[in-house]
Design a protein around this motif. Structure first.
Motif, PDB file in Angstrom:
ATOM      1  N   ALA A  31       0.835  -1.196   0.000  1.00 57.81           N
ATOM      2  CA  ALA A  31       0.000   0.000   0.000  1.00 57.81           C
ATOM      3  C   ALA A  31       0.871   1.248   0.000  1.00 57.81           C
ATOM      4  O   ALA A  31       1.771   1.389   0.825  1.00 57.81           O
ATOM      5  N   THR A  32       0.608   2.144  -0.939  1.00 60.20           N
ATOM      6  CA  THR A  32       1.280   3.443  -1.003  1.00 60.20           C
ATOM      7  C   THR A  32       0.228   4.477  -1.379  1.00 60.20           C
ATOM      8  O   THR A  32      -0.585   4.234  -2.271  1.00 60.20           O
ATOM      9  N   ASN A  33       0.249   5.612  -0.720  1.00 56.79           N
ATOM     10  CA  ASN A  33      -0.771   6.627  -0.997  1.00 56.79           C
ATOM     11  C   ASN A  33      -0.544   7.226  -2.373  1.00 56.79           C
ATOM     12  O   ASN A  33       0.463   7.881  -2.612  1.00 56.79           O
ATOM     13  N   GLU A  34      -1.480   7.010  -3.288  1.00 56.09           N
ATOM     14  CA  GLU A  34      -1.278   7.438  -4.671  1.00 56.09           C
ATOM     15  C   GLU A  34      -1.768   8.844  -4.982  1.00 56.09           C
ATOM     16  O   GLU A  34      -1.444   9.388  -6.028  1.00 56.09           O
ATOM     17  N   GLY A  35      -2.597   9.439  -4.107  1.00 59.10           N
ATOM     18  CA  GLY A  35      -3.133  10.753  -4.411  1.00 59.10           C
ATOM     19  C   GLY A  35      -4.030  10.735  -5.647  1.00 59.10           C
ATOM     20  O   GLY A  35      -4.008  11.661  -6.459  1.00 59.10           O
ATOM     21  N   MET A  36      -4.807   9.679  -5.790  1.00 59.96           N
ATOM     22  CA  MET A  36      -5.634   9.496  -6.989  1.00 59.96           C
ATOM     23  C   MET A  36      -7.096   9.274  -6.637  1.00 59.96           C
ATOM     24  O   MET A  36      -7.794   8.479  -7.272  1.00 59.96           O
ATOM     25  N   SER A  37      -7.576   9.993  -5.622  1.00 65.05           N
ATOM     26  CA  SER A  37      -8.979   9.862  -5.206  1.00 65.05           C
ATOM     27  C   SER A  37      -9.552  11.235  -4.894  1.00 65.05           C
ATOM     28  O   SER A  37      -9.807  11.566  -3.725  1.00 65.05           O
ATOM     29  N   PRO A  38      -9.789  12.057  -5.908  1.00 70.18           N
ATOM     30  CA  PRO A  38     -10.337  13.401  -5.662  1.00 70.18           C
ATOM     31  C   PRO A  38     -11.652  13.333  -4.882  1.00 70.18           C
ATOM     32  O   PRO A  38     -12.539  12.542  -5.220  1.00 70.18           O
ATOM     33  N   ASN A  39     -11.734  14.126  -3.823  1.00 69.71           N
ATOM     34  CA  ASN A  39     -12.927  14.160  -2.971  1.00 69.71           C
ATOM     35  C   ASN A  39     -13.286  12.793  -2.406  1.00 69.71           C
ATOM     36  O   ASN A  39     -14.451  12.501  -2.130  1.00 69.71           O
ATOM     37  N   GLY A  40     -12.274  11.945  -2.245  1.00 71.38           N
ATOM     38  CA  GLY A  40     -12.490  10.627  -1.671  1.00 71.38           C
ATOM     39  C   GLY A  40     -12.980   9.577  -2.639  1.00 71.38           C
ATOM     40  O   GLY A  40     -13.258   8.444  -2.240  1.00 71.38           O
ATOM     41  N   VAL A  41     -13.076   9.924  -3.932  1.00 64.82           N
ATOM     42  CA  VAL A  41     -13.608   9.007  -4.946  1.00 64.82           C
ATOM     43  C   VAL A  41     -12.468   8.513  -5.831  1.00 64.82           C
ATOM     44  O   VAL A  41     -11.738   9.324  -6.418  1.00 64.82           O
ATOM     45  N   PRO A  42     -12.279   7.197  -5.967  1.00 62.71           N
ATOM     46  CA  PRO A  42     -11.217   6.674  -6.829  1.00 62.71           C
ATOM     47  C   PRO A  42     -11.344   7.200  -8.259  1.00 62.71           C
ATOM     48  O   PRO A  42     -12.440   7.252  -8.816  1.00 62.71           O
TER      49      PRO A  42
END
Length: 412
Positions: A31-42
């Motif tokens: 698991a690595t935080n990808e920063g790919m979920s704008p507003n919590g949505v994938p």
């Protein structure tokens, strides 16, 4: 198995059973935080990212930091496990399954390690109350000691999150008990100053994390693999060391965890223990969030420089291996065929990788085909700051993420 798998790495391409789940080989994306979920949505970029990992040969990919509670979100744009995100998470797991791999949802609660307070959330939850040093960067200067009612609610949230993950098509869940998040705050004597049955001795500090594991196993354990990720050593004075790490592993095995992911360190106090090497000053130039800039500055100012060494956690992880029989995922500096061979010989059931697969999603396939024996990842850690860019996490030696794809929801 293809005929061109070298003898050196052959054992890593044998299927392995993790609870009710069989994986086609021993490699998983950590698991690595990808920063790919704008507003919590994938986003569609997140779908492409994880599908690419399993297309490149890994048996399972782990989707990081899926918050089980609204008050447990650590950073802006963190995935939240709720009814609204289910279609988008289903789009991700469908894409992973089409590529022949499995998907794991890392379920977590930030506790006092939060930078985006919810409306009305003045004091974040933690094992103990009082001054919140993490809150110096977010304006939440005090934290609240969890009551028994709080614990029951959060344990239920973890169970509900696991059920939602199953509904979204995930094959496994990974309970995050490391790195300074809520369950780690109970385990660590740095954070847990309680004087009741949930504090003091390690047995007491383990009580709430064990309750959470049991609630998740009761909810989904017959149908999904349930893994626990924890810090086998916290790498800081006053924190847990490997002796406590061994005891934690034994307790989680006794509670019924299907596998353990062996990480190390704490986000705030000892991040170099986690990554095995120092963070470059260039990372602050990438980050626009002033809170994160300050956090990176403080880490670089007070942590001792460390040069990367392959398999940097092996000396600790082999002590866990000697103490338990539960399947173990080694994490920490695997970069070569020689390292794969070493871990197989040492008896590790799984090999988890983050930076190597961010650098080259096809590394496992190329290793299997004999096309390479060494990763080109330099462990520069600059990919960590890339999560704050519009395209999300990527290797600075390769192509950046697509800002347009990263702005579009996964489903629709």
């Amino acid at each position: 198995m293809t005929s061109n798998v070298s003898t050196q790495v052959r054992g890593a391409f044998v299927p392995v059973q993790i609870g009710p789940l069989q994986l086609k080989n021993r490699f998983i994306k950590a698991a690595t935080n990808e920063g790919m979920s704008p507003n919590g949505v994938p986003s569609r970029q997140l779908v492409q990212f994880h599908a690419g990992i399993v297309a490149g040969g890994a048996a399972m990919t782990t989707v990081a930091y899926c918050a089980v509670s609204d008050d447990g979100c650590t950073l802006p744009n963190q995935i939240q496990l709720n009814e609204q995100t289910l279609p988008h998470l289903r789009a991700l797991t469908d894409a992973v399954h089409r590529e022949g791999g499995a998907a794991s949802a890392q379920i977590t609660h930030g506790g006092c390690f939060v930078f985006t307070p919810q409306p009305g959330q003045r004091r974040p939850l933690s094992a103990s109350g009082g001054f919140n040093k993490i809150g110096l960067m977010s304006g939440m200067f005090f934290k609240r000691q969890m009551t028994r009612a709080d614990m029951q609610r959060i344990a239920a949230d973890f169970a509900r999150g696991a059920r939602l993950a199953k509904q979204a098509g995930f094959d496994a869940v990974e309970i995050h008990m490391g790195h300074g998040y809520l369950l780690s705050q109970f385990l660590s004597p740095l954070y847990n100053k309680r004087t009741d049955e949930y504090g003091g001795s390690l047995e007491n500090r383990l009580r709430f994390p064990r309750e959470v594991l049991r609630s998740v196993l009761d909810a989904v354990g017959r149908e999904m693999a349930v893994l626990c990720k924890f810090s086998i050593t916290e790498g800081v004075r006053g924190g847990n060391h490997i002796e406590e790490g061994v005891a934690i592993a034994r307790a989680l095995e006794a509670e019924g965890a299907h596998a353990l992911v062996l990480s190390a360190g704490l986000n705030a106090e000892s991040i170099t223990t986690m990554f095995g090497s120092s963070f470059p000053a260039e990372n602050r130039a990438v980050v626009t969030n002033p809170i994160m800039k300050l956090a990176m500055y403080l880490q670089q100012r007070f942590e001792k420089p460390r040069e990367f060494k392959p398999l940097y956690l092996l000396k600790y992880a082999r002590q866990i291996r000697a103490a338990v029989n539960v399947p173990l995922a080694y994490l920490g500096g695997l970069t070569s065929a020689e390292g794969v061979s070493t871990l197989c010989d040492e008896g590790f059931d799984l090999m988890a990788m983050g930076r190597v697969l961010i650098h080259d999603p096809a590394w496992v396939r190329d290793l299997q085909q004999g096309a390479l024996t060494q990763s080109g990842c330099t462990a520069c850690n600059r990919c960590v700051a890339m999560m704050y860019t519009e395209g999300g996490t990527s290797c600075v030696l390769g192509r950046a993420g697509d800002p347009i794809l990263n702005s579009l929801p996964a489903a629709g």
